[in-house]
Motif scaffolding. Structure first.
Motif, mmCIF file in Angstrom:
data_model
loop_
_atom_site.group_PDB
_atom_site.id
_atom_site.type_symbol
_atom_site.label_atom_id
_atom_site.label_comp_id
_atom_site.label_asym_id
_atom_site.label_seq_id
_atom_site.Cartn_x
_atom_site.Cartn_y
_atom_site.Cartn_z
ATOM 1 N N GLU A 91 -8.023 -4.333 2.858
ATOM 2 C CA GLU A 91 -7.215 -3.608 3.854
ATOM 3 C C GLU A 91 -5.828 -4.231 3.990
ATOM 4 O O GLU A 91 -4.813 -3.526 4.076
ATOM 5 C CB GLU A 91 -7.917 -3.629 5.212
ATOM 6 N N LEU A 92 -5.800 -5.562 4.015
ATOM 7 C CA LEU A 92 -4.521 -6.260 4.138
ATOM 8 C C LEU A 92 -3.605 -5.911 2.963
ATOM 9 O O LEU A 92 -2.425 -5.579 3.157
ATOM 10 C CB LEU A 92 -4.752 -7.761 4.193
ATOM 11 N N LEU A 93 -4.130 -5.972 1.763
ATOM 12 C CA LEU A 93 -3.314 -5.701 0.581
ATOM 13 C C LEU A 93 -2.833 -4.249 0.560
ATOM 14 O O LEU A 93 -1.691 -3.972 0.183
ATOM 15 C CB LEU A 93 -4.102 -6.025 -0.682
ATOM 16 N N ARG A 94 -3.687 -3.343 0.989
ATOM 17 C CA ARG A 94 -3.261 -1.938 1.037
ATOM 18 C C ARG A 94 -2.190 -1.724 2.107
ATOM 19 O O ARG A 94 -1.363 -0.827 1.981
ATOM 20 C CB ARG A 94 -4.468 -1.036 1.282
ATOM 21 N N SER A 95 -2.204 -2.563 3.139
ATOM 22 C CA SER A 95 -1.146 -2.452 4.163
ATOM 23 C C SER A 95 0.212 -2.852 3.608
ATOM 24 O O SER A 95 1.249 -2.545 4.202
ATOM 25 C CB SER A 95 -1.495 -3.318 5.379
ATOM 26 N N PHE A 96 0.217 -3.532 2.444
ATOM 27 C CA PHE A 96 1.465 -3.868 1.750
ATOM 28 C C PHE A 96 1.880 -2.750 0.793
ATOM 29 O O PHE A 96 2.765 -2.937 -0.037
ATOM 30 C CB PHE A 96 1.291 -5.149 0.925
ATOM 31 N N ASP A 97 1.228 -1.582 0.905
ATOM 32 C CA ASP A 97 1.488 -0.431 0.010
ATOM 33 C C ASP A 97 1.152 -0.754 -1.440
ATOM 34 O O ASP A 97 1.851 -0.329 -2.366
ATOM 35 C CB ASP A 97 2.944 0.044 0.117
ATOM 36 N N LEU A 98 0.064 -1.473 -1.638
ATOM 37 C CA LEU A 98 -0.377 -1.820 -2.978
ATOM 38 C C LEU A 98 -1.550 -0.943 -3.398
ATOM 39 O O LEU A 98 -2.421 -0.627 -2.579
ATOM 40 C CB LEU A 98 -0.813 -3.281 -3.036
ATOM 41 N N GLU A 99 -1.573 -0.558 -4.665
ATOM 42 C CA GLU A 99 -2.721 0.112 -5.245
ATOM 43 C C GLU A 99 -3.600 -0.949 -5.886
ATOM 44 O O GLU A 99 -3.153 -1.685 -6.764
ATOM 45 C CB GLU A 99 -2.285 1.134 -6.298
ATOM 46 N N LEU A 100 -4.865 -1.019 -5.456
ATOM 47 C CA LEU A 100 -5.784 -2.019 -5.978
ATOM 48 C C LEU A 100 -6.521 -1.459 -7.198
ATOM 49 O O LEU A 100 -7.102 -0.376 -7.147
ATOM 50 C CB LEU A 100 -6.802 -2.430 -4.918
ATOM 51 N N CYS A 101 -6.499 -2.219 -8.280
ATOM 52 C CA CYS A 101 -7.176 -1.840 -9.518
ATOM 53 C C CYS A 101 -8.172 -2.931 -9.892
ATOM 54 O O CYS A 101 -7.948 -4.107 -9.614
ATOM 55 C CB CYS A 101 -6.163 -1.648 -10.647
ATOM 56 N N SER A 102 -9.244 -2.550 -10.528
ATOM 57 C CA SER A 102 -10.252 -3.523 -10.921
ATOM 58 C C SER A 102 -9.731 -4.429 -12.021
ATOM 59 O O SER A 102 -9.075 -3.981 -12.962
ATOM 60 C CB SER A 102 -11.515 -2.812 -11.405
#
Length: 395
Positions: free
Chosen positions: A122-133
């Protein structure tokens, strides 16, 4: 092992990722610890992050009281003390990124990769990041064998097959001697491993009769069934050489102890072997064409055939697993059942193909071989010749 930053950055560009964030708190991410070479029993009590951008310098964000754990890393370290410093520095490290790899698996499909906790996601997505495996990155780094490992594995596989043949004959001798158990045959196999300078992480599976219907059955000195006539015997053994970079071979044969196996036992054996060979044919065809092959597709090749014959509910595990210096390695598994492994099967890797049918309270049949893909994409089955029928061991 120590991570090769240049190799990682090449992979990041290939996969169109802006970087890879290795995050950990109290060993929640074993991948990060392995790749960064952190001592196995190091007293790590604070969260850390290592940011490897596709271009530029890798940076470790570490707590002030644990700087010594990262002294061996050949890149810059930034120090935080408070929660606010952690957030500020982490945000600044990722300021120019949009698509990042991390130990995350959408919907938890790949538990072997899924170590990022929901709150940090959640924190990383709050930085407008797309999480990839990071799954494909990990297997490129940890699952690809060297040419030397591929060559050495041929000898291990040959030794293991020879031990399998010896063990089948030993089973005959033990049944005739009477009062012998699964555990006795298991100890025979372990003695053969020692004789051939092979090691294993767990003892082999020796399962007689109804126990053969339990895929991971474990005989022990205290609990072990007698070897007896007119029974299915399943033998699953895995071992490797003694060097630090030795890789495993892993095979299963299932035989009938006696003269006249039931018709259904023969029919199931033919079906399982046909399913195994369908998977091998798919692997050979894809690599011959230099076409992509994904782990879930190999599972589909065996499972669809078994299901069409009416035994789908009795095939209760994935088709195969990656193999490396650990018998269950860090690359693509042949799985669209327990998980959905969408990772591509890479040249330079090895995996098992081991379909099985297990009838509770009656018997099971599994046939397993290893596949090794060399760096040129040639497909090898080191333990050939394979089992091609239900072998009857005359008593």
């Amino acid at each position: 092992m120590m991570i090769d930053i240049g190799n990682v950055q090449r992979l990041l560009v290939e996969y169109q990722l802006d970087g890879w964030l290795l995050y950990d708190f109290r060993r929640s991410n074993p991948i990060a610890h392995r790749l960064l070479g952190i001592r196995e029993h190091a007293h790590a009590t604070r969260r850390f992050a290592v940011w490897i951008p596709a271009r530029g310098e890798a940076i470790a964000l570490v707590h002030a009281i644990e700087l010594h754990l990262f002294a061996h890393l050949p890149f810059q370290r930034k120090v935080y003390r408070s929660r606010l410093e952690w957030l500020m520095i982490l945000r600044s490290l990722l300021a120019d990124a949009r698509r990042i790899a991390t130990e995350y698996s959408p919907h938890g499909d790949l538990p072997a990769i899924s170590f990022l906790d929901a709150g940090t996601a959640e924190l990383l997505r709050s930085f407008d990041l797309e999480l990839c495996s990071s799954g494909d990155l990990v297997q490129h780094i940890e699952a690809v064998w060297t040419a030397e490992q591929i060559a050495a594995n041929r000898l291990v596989a040959s030794k293991l097959r020879s031990i399998m043949m010896e063990s089948i004959e030993a089973a005959r001798t033990l049944v005739l001697a009477r009062n012998a158990t699964e555990y006795d045959l298991q100890q025979f196999i372990l003695a053969a491993f020692a004789r051939e300078a092979l090691i294993t992480d767990y003892p082999p599976i020796v399962a007689i009769g109804t126990n053969s219907a339990s895929p991971h059955y474990e005989p022990t000195a205290a609990s072990s069934a007698p070897l007896q006539r007119d029974s299915m015997l399943l033998l699953d053994m895995w071992a490797k050489g003694q060097s630090a970079d030795a890789t495993y071979a892993d095979i299963t044969w299932t035989v009938w102890l006696g003269s006249s196996p039931p018709d259904e036992a023969r029919r199931i054996a033919r079906l399982v072997i046909e399913a195994r060979d369908a998977a091998l044919a798919l692997v050979r065809e894809r690599f011959h064409r230099s076409a992509p092959l994904y782990g879930y597709e190999v599972d589909d090749a065996t499972r669809n055939l078994i299901a069409a014959a009416g035994y789908g509910e009795y095939f209760i595990h994935r088709t195969g697993h990656n193999i490396g210096t650990e018998v269950h390695g860090f690359g693509a598994n042949m799985d669209n059942y327990e998980t959905c492994d969408t990772r591509r099967v890479l040249a330079g890797t090895s995996f098992s193909v081991e379909p099985g049918i297990y009838l509770p309270g009656r018997f099971g049949f599994r046939s397993e071989c290893d596949v090794v893909i060399d760096h040129d994409g040639h497909v090898h089955i080191p333990s050939e010749p394979l089992q091609n029928e239900l072998i009857t061991v005359e008593l």
